[in-house]
Design a protein around this motif. Structure first.
Motif, PDB file in Angstrom:
ATOM      1  N   ARG A  59       0.827  -1.213   0.000  1.00 17.08           N
ATOM      2  CA  ARG A  59       0.000   0.000   0.000  1.00 17.08           C
ATOM      3  C   ARG A  59       0.862   1.263   0.000  1.00 17.08           C
ATOM      4  NH1 ARG A  59      -1.113   2.297   4.996  1.00 17.08           N
ATOM      5  NH2 ARG A  59      -3.217   2.813   4.334  1.00 17.08           N
ATOM      6  N   ARG A  60       2.146   1.133   0.254  1.00 15.40           N
ATOM      7  CA  ARG A  60       3.067   2.270   0.211  1.00 15.40           C
ATOM      8  C   ARG A  60       3.858   2.309  -1.090  1.00 15.40           C
ATOM      9  NH1 ARG A  60       3.256   3.884   5.725  1.00 15.40           N
ATOM     10  NH2 ARG A  60       2.216   2.303   6.995  1.00 15.40           N
ATOM     11  N   THR A  61       3.629   1.332  -1.944  1.00 21.55           N
ATOM     12  CA  THR A  61       4.339   1.253  -3.221  1.00 21.55           C
ATOM     13  C   THR A  61       3.379   1.298  -4.398  1.00 21.55           C
ATOM     14  OG1 THR A  61       5.912  -0.212  -2.079  1.00 21.55           O
ATOM     15  CG2 THR A  61       6.110  -0.037  -4.467  1.00 21.55           C
ATOM     16  N   ALA A 156       6.319  -8.170  -8.085  1.00 26.21           N
ATOM     17  CA  ALA A 156       5.254  -7.500  -8.839  1.00 26.21           C
ATOM     18  C   ALA A 156       5.649  -6.063  -9.183  1.00 26.21           C
ATOM     19  CB  ALA A 156       3.963  -7.510  -8.031  1.00 26.21           C
ATOM     20  N   PHE A 157       6.256  -5.369  -8.233  1.00 25.01           N
ATOM     21  CA  PHE A 157       6.700  -3.996  -8.471  1.00 25.01           C
ATOM     22  C   PHE A 157       7.760  -3.954  -9.565  1.00 25.01           C
ATOM     23  CE2 PHE A 157       9.681  -0.512  -7.336  1.00 25.01           C
ATOM     24  CZ  PHE A 157       8.824   0.567  -7.521  1.00 25.01           C
ATOM     25  N   GLN A 158       8.738  -4.847  -9.481  1.00 25.88           N
ATOM     26  CA  GLN A 158       9.767  -4.895 -10.508  1.00 25.88           C
ATOM     27  C   GLN A 158       9.185  -5.304 -11.859  1.00 25.88           C
ATOM     28  OE1 GLN A 158      12.240  -3.155  -9.601  1.00 25.88           O
ATOM     29  NE2 GLN A 158      13.948  -4.537  -9.146  1.00 25.88           N
ATOM     30  N   GLY A 159       8.168  -6.168 -11.842  1.00 28.28           N
ATOM     31  CA  GLY A 159       7.523  -6.565 -13.089  1.00 28.28           C
ATOM     32  C   GLY A 159       6.895  -5.389 -13.818  1.00 28.28           C
ATOM     33  N   LEU A 160       6.294  -4.477 -13.064  1.00 27.72           N
ATOM     34  CA  LEU A 160       5.718  -3.289 -13.692  1.00 27.72           C
ATOM     35  C   LEU A 160       6.790  -2.344 -14.200  1.00 27.72           C
ATOM     36  CD1 LEU A 160       2.671  -2.462 -11.367  1.00 27.72           C
ATOM     37  CD2 LEU A 160       2.705  -3.692 -13.546  1.00 27.72           C
ATOM     38  N   ARG A 161       8.010  -2.526 -13.779  1.00 27.43           N
ATOM     39  CA  ARG A 161       9.141  -1.739 -14.279  1.00 27.43           C
ATOM     40  C   ARG A 161       9.852  -2.469 -15.416  1.00 27.43           C
ATOM     41  NH1 ARG A 161      13.407  -0.690 -10.490  1.00 27.43           N
ATOM     42  NH2 ARG A 161      13.926   1.043 -11.881  1.00 27.43           N
ATOM     43  N   GLY A 162       9.264  -3.600 -15.882  1.00 29.34           N
ATOM     44  CA  GLY A 162       9.821  -4.319 -17.005  1.00 29.34           C
ATOM     45  C   GLY A 162      10.822  -5.385 -16.652  1.00 29.34           C
ATOM     46  N   ARG A 163      10.952  -5.696 -15.364  1.00 31.07           N
ATOM     47  CA  ARG A 163      11.894  -6.725 -14.920  1.00 31.07           C
ATOM     48  C   ARG A 163      11.095  -7.970 -14.556  1.00 31.07           C
ATOM     49  NH1 ARG A 163      13.428  -1.780 -14.387  1.00 31.07           N
ATOM     50  NH2 ARG A 163      15.613  -1.138 -14.290  1.00 31.07           N
ATOM     51  N   THR A 164      11.056  -8.925 -15.453  1.00 28.94           N
ATOM     52  CA  THR A 164      10.126 -10.033 -15.327  1.00 28.94           C
ATOM     53  C   THR A 164      10.756 -11.335 -14.822  1.00 28.94           C
ATOM     54  OG1 THR A 164      10.466 -10.563 -17.675  1.00 28.94           O
ATOM     55  CG2 THR A 164       8.624  -9.111 -17.125  1.00 28.94           C
ATOM     56  N   ASP A 165      12.076 -11.394 -14.691  1.00 36.28           N
ATOM     57  CA  ASP A 165      12.702 -12.609 -14.172  1.00 36.28           C
ATOM     58  C   ASP A 165      12.373 -12.763 -12.683  1.00 36.28           C
ATOM     59  OD1 ASP A 165      13.839 -13.086 -16.613  1.00 36.28           O
ATOM     60  OD2 ASP A 165      15.764 -12.162 -16.104  1.00 36.28           O
ATOM     61  N   VAL A 407      17.661  -8.460  -3.323  1.00 35.48           N
ATOM     62  CA  VAL A 407      16.352  -9.109  -3.338  1.00 35.48           C
ATOM     63  C   VAL A 407      15.983  -9.601  -4.724  1.00 35.48           C
ATOM     64  CG1 VAL A 407      13.881  -8.730  -2.980  1.00 35.48           C
ATOM     65  CG2 VAL A 407      15.528  -7.837  -1.323  1.00 35.48           C
ATOM     66  N   SER A 408      16.273  -8.824  -5.756  1.00 33.87           N
ATOM     67  CA  SER A 408      15.840  -9.154  -7.112  1.00 33.87           C
ATOM     68  C   SER A 408      16.790 -10.108  -7.832  1.00 33.87           C
ATOM     69  CB  SER A 408      15.706  -7.877  -7.937  1.00 33.87           C
ATOM     70  OG  SER A 408      16.952  -7.188  -8.017  1.00 33.87           O
ATOM     71  N   ALA A 409      17.864 -10.551  -7.189  1.00 28.70           N
ATOM     72  CA  ALA A 409      18.861 -11.384  -7.857  1.00 28.70           C
ATOM     73  C   ALA A 409      18.296 -12.753  -8.203  1.00 28.70           C
ATOM     74  CB  ALA A 409      20.095 -11.538  -6.977  1.00 28.70           C
ATOM     75  N   SER A 410      18.719 -13.291  -9.341  1.00 29.68           N
ATOM     76  CA  SER A 410      18.277 -14.616  -9.765  1.00 29.68           C
ATOM     77  C   SER A 410      19.076 -15.723  -9.095  1.00 29.68           C
ATOM     78  CB  SER A 410      18.393 -14.753 -11.286  1.00 29.68           C
ATOM     79  OG  SER A 410      19.731 -14.522 -11.710  1.00 29.68           O
ATOM     80  N   GLU A 411      20.200 -15.385  -8.475  1.00 28.95           N
ATOM     81  CA  GLU A 411      20.991 -16.334  -7.706  1.00 28.95           C
ATOM     82  C   GLU A 411      21.420 -15.664  -6.411  1.00 28.95           C
ATOM     83  OE1 GLU A 411      24.275 -17.853  -9.884  1.00 28.95           O
ATOM     84  OE2 GLU A 411      23.051 -18.741 -11.478  1.00 28.95           O
ATOM     85  N   ARG A 412      21.509 -16.434  -5.335  1.00 27.60           N
ATOM     86  CA  ARG A 412      21.918 -15.904  -4.042  1.00 27.60           C
ATOM     87  C   ARG A 412      23.410 -16.065  -3.827  1.00 27.60           C
ATOM     88  NH1 ARG A 412      18.552 -12.592  -3.653  1.00 27.60           N
ATOM     89  NH2 ARG A 412      16.370 -13.246  -3.703  1.00 27.60           N
ATOM     90  N   ARG A 413      24.024 -15.040  -3.261  1.00 26.33           N
ATOM     91  CA  ARG A 413      25.421 -15.121  -2.868  1.00 26.33           C
ATOM     92  C   ARG A 413      25.552 -15.984  -1.621  1.00 26.33           C
ATOM     93  NH1 ARG A 413      27.698  -9.049  -2.633  1.00 26.33           N
ATOM     94  NH2 ARG A 413      29.524 -10.226  -1.928  1.00 26.33           N
ATOM     95  N   ALA A 414      26.627 -16.710  -1.504  1.00 31.71           N
ATOM     96  CA  ALA A 414      26.854 -17.533  -0.321  1.00 31.71           C
ATOM     97  C   ALA A 414      27.137 -16.645   0.882  1.00 31.71           C
ATOM     98  CB  ALA A 414      28.025 -18.477  -0.555  1.00 31.71           C
ATOM     99  N   ALA A 415      26.512 -16.965   2.003  1.00 32.42           N
ATOM    100  CA  ALA A 415      26.801 -16.265   3.247  1.00 32.42           C
ATOM    101  C   ALA A 415      28.115 -16.783   3.823  1.00 32.42           C
ATOM    102  CB  ALA A 415      25.669 -16.472   4.246  1.00 32.42           C
ATOM    103  N   ALA A 416      28.700 -15.991   4.718  1.00 35.20           N
ATOM    104  CA  ALA A 416      29.907 -16.456   5.405  1.00 35.20           C
ATOM    105  C   ALA A 416      29.596 -17.720   6.196  1.00 35.20           C
ATOM    106  CB  ALA A 416      30.422 -15.359   6.330  1.00 35.20           C
TER     107      ALA A 416
END
Length: 448
Positions: A59-61, A156-165, A407-416
């Motif tokens: 509701r804030r976005t 959903a927010f990124q999708g409306l900005r054209g980022r669909t992955d 958050v939007s990354a398609s792969e996660r970086r390994a944590a320490a």
């Protein structure tokens, strides 16, 4: 057009990323609408946390309006509200309907899946899926629901900005080896929160979602000196729609006490003379946004500090960093020699800021230009990750001392690699219990 302060830090994302003007950015935000569809299989702690979080951040976005539809008469299975049913809890947050079809739709629960994005969860794991790929697992962890609901809003927010992955899943459990069931862990009994901005309020949201057993004492110390301003509305999950000027600690205190926390406030900035008393929390969740006060935390007397940082620009706004510090790995040593970026004397060299300068003056335009970009779904996810670390520490489990994710990354970086955290004074409030589950007659099936 006069700049709408409540939207300035979200509008800045579109302005800086795409070179458009503030009027166009605000118009695009106001055209964004969202339907949240809740399925009957969301009637569990993760599902209800996901639905409530999705509404609170969207509701804030999605400024054109947010509708929540589906099986909303379910008895509430979440400690985020004291209301009897899910639709009452949603109405408490605030729903703003709109005419016509939604620009985007997300689902909460497999039964809500069609051809849109759905939140999904399994134990300590949270993610998003599309259509028939949705599958739900163990559903007793509200933190996974929080992360999943926020994750779906972000997609959903990124999708409306054209980022669909679709982005990768988020693993909340911070250790290696066997992953405990949520019913086996211990919840933090006392936490000191530094900074009650977007991160601090998101910490409160995650802590309030934890199902403490009835009558268990849980204490908070809330420290901040700032007041709620209009520009905080678009970034901070607890800021009301039409009330500004109160101390952030005072606003947060009322919200936390209504959910069973015993609260103490410190309404001033962190200074060199602050020392923790013996009966005050040994565990810190820090949402400070400056380096110098972070270093000061080392001398207050805490056993464990969980420090969270967010990205600031249109390029890294959905990046978060979570670090854990104790007596052997100190926060002042970690930030030794690190300085904050120097503020620019003028606004960025973009046409939008030239027009803004003509409207509100050079200083005002520079202030907006130097402000950080922020969206609340990122804070919600980062806070859920940090709260999972607090739970691991209270449960005597090894914990990763550092992680950086986008958050939007398609792969996660390994944590320490995880390691023992020295936290001798950090207590717990018992195992996770049964969440607040009310019984009440079914209410109307949609909130409009």
């Amino acid at each position: 057009m006069t700049l709408t302060r409540q939207l300035s830090r979200i509008a800045k994302l579109l302005v800086d990323a795409e070179g458009i003007g503030f009027p166009e950015a605000e118009a695009r935000l106001r055209a964004m609408t969202l339907d949240i569809v809740v399925g009957p299989d969301a009637a569990n702690p993760a599902g209800h946390a996901a639905a409530l979080t999705a509404l609170a951040v969207s509701r804030r976005t999605f400024l054109g309006g947010v509708r929540v539809i589906g099986g909303l008469g379910q008895p509430l299975q979440s400690s985020l509200s004291t209301r009897a049913t899910l639709d009452e809890a949603l109405a408490e947050i605030g729903v703003n309907g709109f005419p016509g079809p939604a620009a985007a739709t997300i689902g909460i629960g497999k039964a809500a899946a069609r051809d849109h994005i759905c939140a999904c969860w399994d134990g300590w794991r949270a993610g998003v899926r599309s259509g028939a790929r949705v599958a739900l697992g163990t559903s007793n962890n509200p933190l996974a629901g929080i992360a999943a609901g926020a994750h779906a809003v972000g997609a959903a927010f990124q999708g409306l900005r054209g980022r669909t992955d679709l982005p990768a899943d988020i693993d909340l459990w911070p250790g290696d080896g066997d992953i405990p069931d949520f019913g086996q862990v211990f919840l933090p009994s006392a936490v000191w929160l530094f900074g009650l901005g977007n991160l601090g309020q998101a910490f409160l949201w995650s802590l309030a979602a934890l199902p403490y057993a009835d009558g268990v004492d849980r204490a908070l110390v809330l420290q901040d000196y700032d007041r709620v301003r209009e520009e905080n509305w678009g970034t901070s999950i607890l800021v009301p729609d039409d009330r500004f000027g109160d101390l952030k600690t005072k606003m947060a205190e009322a919200w936390a006490e209504a959910r069973g926390f015993r609260v103490a406030r410190i309404d001033r900035a962190l200074r060199t003379d602050l020392r923790r008393a013996n009966d005050e929390p040994h565990l810190v969740l820090s949402g400070l946004d400056k380096i110098a006060p972070r270093r000061l935390l080392a001398d207050v007397g805490f056993d464990t500090i969980i420090d969270v940082g967010l990205g600031r620009t249109a390029r890294d706004f959905d990046r978060y960093r979570v670090n854990v510090f104790d007596k052997t790995r100190t926060i002042d040593a970690h930030f030794d020699g690190v300085v904050d970026p120097a503020p620019r004397p003028a606004a960025p060299d973009l046409p939008a800021y030239a027009k803004l300068e003509a409207e509100i003056g050079r200083c005002g335009a520079a202030e907006i230009g130097n402000a950080s970009v922020a969206v609340p779904y990122v804070s919600a996810i980062a806070a859920a990750v940090a709260t999972a670390r607090a739970i691991a520490i209270c449960s005597g489990q090894p914990c990763s001392p550092g992680e950086v994710q986008k958050v939007s990354a398609s792969e996660r970086r390994a944590a320490a690699a995880s390691c023992p955290i020295e936290a001798p004074g950090v207590g717990h409030a018992g195992r996770a219990g049964v969440p607040h589950i009310a019984t009440a007659p079914a209410l109307p099936a949609a909130v409009r």
